[in-house]
Design a protein around this motif. Structure first.
Motif: not given
Length: 241
Positions: A231-241
């Motif tokens: 979930x943390x990985x997804x949150x980080x990458x969604x911010x980056x997208x």
């Protein structure tokens, strides 16, 4: 969902080491990103000890990684690591693409981490002051790791952390930051809504004050890198997208 490759430096907080990022770093790497999760001086497998745990030395460790990076870097700072990310970006604004604050302390100019710690009466963190061969240190009181830092962890996850957390020098908490205008650097924040170490309201106040956009919530305690790494990985990458 596809993401362009990014260089990440993941910065741990007090009592911890780069080990806390292992699962997230692995997942980010598997998604094609370049990841570093260093031990700060005196932490983890670093050769130093309590006397090496100073805020200038912490920041210098990250600045040297920024200087060596071939392109701009996204800094992810957890807890006290948020203050370190801020100071490193202040020193090398041209090398930082973005700062992502993960349930982080975000001091402003003239503040210390200790200043923002003291203004969060809802925090469950309790510590003991100890002396180690003439050096002052802070130790988490019995039960605090489970109650404040890993309240959403399984027994196995908690034992993993218990085997690795360490004494922390209080000196970095007293360091007063001298910061310039960082408005040109994009900033985002991940709020952990079940955190008992830094209350969600306090996280959000600091994130808003720092100009973070976006500010996103995850249903987690203080240490999602261990309890909810995907979930943390997804949150980080969604911010980056």
């Amino acid at each position: 969902m596809g993401y362009s490759a990014t260089m990440f430096i993941l910065i741990h907080g007090a009592y911890h080491g780069g080990w806390c990022w292992d699962a997230v770093a692995d997942q980010l790497s598997k998604n094609g990103h370049h990841v570093q999760a260093p031990d700060l001086p005196g932490h983890g497998r670093d050769s130093g000890w309590l006397s090496d745990q100073t805020m200038p030395d912490y920041v210098d460790r990250i600045v040297k990684l920024l200087d060596a990076a071939p392109s701009k870097v996204t800094l992810v700072g957890h807890s006290m690591g948020g203050a370190i990310a801020t100071a490193a970006a202040n020193a090398r604004p041209d090398k930082v693409e973005r700062i992502i604050y993960l349930t982080a302390y975000i001091p402003i100019d003239g503040e210390s981490v200790g200043d923002v710690v003291k203004t969060d009466p809802a925090s469950h963190v309790q510590v003991d002051r100890v002396d180690v061969e003439g050096l002052g240190a802070v130790s988490l009181k019995s039960g605090t790791l489970a109650d404040a830092f890993y309240n959403d962890a399984t027994t196995r996850m908690l034992h993993f952390a218990e085997d690795r957390v360490q004494l922390q020098s209080p000196i970095p908490f007293r360091h007063t930051f001298e910061l310039t205008d960082l408005t040109a650097i994009p900033k985002a924040a991940i709020i952990c809504t079940r955190d008992r170490a830094i209350s969600p309201d306090h996280q959000r106040m600091m994130a808003v004050r720092a100009g973070c956009d976006p500010i996103v919530d995850i249903d987690s305690g203080h240490s999602p890198f261990v309890t909810q790494p995907e979930a943390l990985k997804d949150a980080i990458l969604n911010i980056k997208s």
